[in-house]
Enzyme design. Sequence first.
Site, short mmCIF file in Angstrom:
data_model
loop_
_atom_site.label_atom_id
_atom_site.label_comp_id
_atom_site.label_asym_id
_atom_site.label_seq_id
_atom_site.Cartn_x
_atom_site.Cartn_y
_atom_site.Cartn_z
CB CYS A 110 34.55 47.23 46.73
SG CYS A 110 35.69 46.35 47.83
CB CYS A 113 40.09 46.13 47.02
SG CYS A 113 39.07 44.75 47.56
CB SER A 114 38.42 46.74 42.67
OG SER A 114 39.22 45.57 42.71
CB CYS A 115 34.60 43.26 45.91
SG CYS A 115 36.00 42.73 46.91
FE FE Z 1 37.06 44.75 46.99
#
Ligand code: FE
Length: 205
Positions: A110, A113-115
């Site tokens: 991602c 961010c951190s999906c």
């Molecule tokens: Fe994300």
Amino acid sequence: MSKQESRQGHHHPRSLSGPALRTKAIESLLVEKGLLASDAIDRVVEIYENEVGPLNGAKVVARAWCDPEYKRRLLRDGTSAIAELGFGGMQGEHMVVVENTPRVHNVICCTLCSCYPWPILGLPPAWYKSLAYRSRIVREPRAVLHEFGLDLPDSVEIRVWDSSAEIRYMVLPQRPPGSAKLSEAQLASLVTRDALVGVGLVKLP
Ligand code: FE
């Protein structure tokens, strides 16, 4: 003492970062207004940290290796095929499964961010959330995979899939050679989180 005064009198430890402070503040407000119970939040974190993990994804992969019809459904509509095994929900509402072949290797990330697909992989590891991984995996995937100990021949095309707020990806790794006699459960035990993200391969012990 008024509520305002009591809030001003409360000091957070200095070590909390900006986003962590904001999260704490929002949580406190939601709890104070009765919109949320803090033990409910703790429970959600505990579920995804300790109870889900990559084992669910490993079961999905093993089923796909053993059942060609299931694999077809999985690649056509990841969300509903994964739901057949009882997995789904938050952060897994729209799943896309990408298949590794001798010619194509898939990696997920991602960049924003951190999906991450929580229902089948649990919570993302720290490196997945790091700026270094998020930026470098799209610019120089071979170099990053090398650092994970994965060197792919130049003939293999690397495809990097950038998760979004809606779509979450899972890699369907290649079944390791020599695994024809293994049961579905034995196969599932070989599938690692790194293989499901695409920074590793599934290997026989
Ligand atoms: Fe994300």
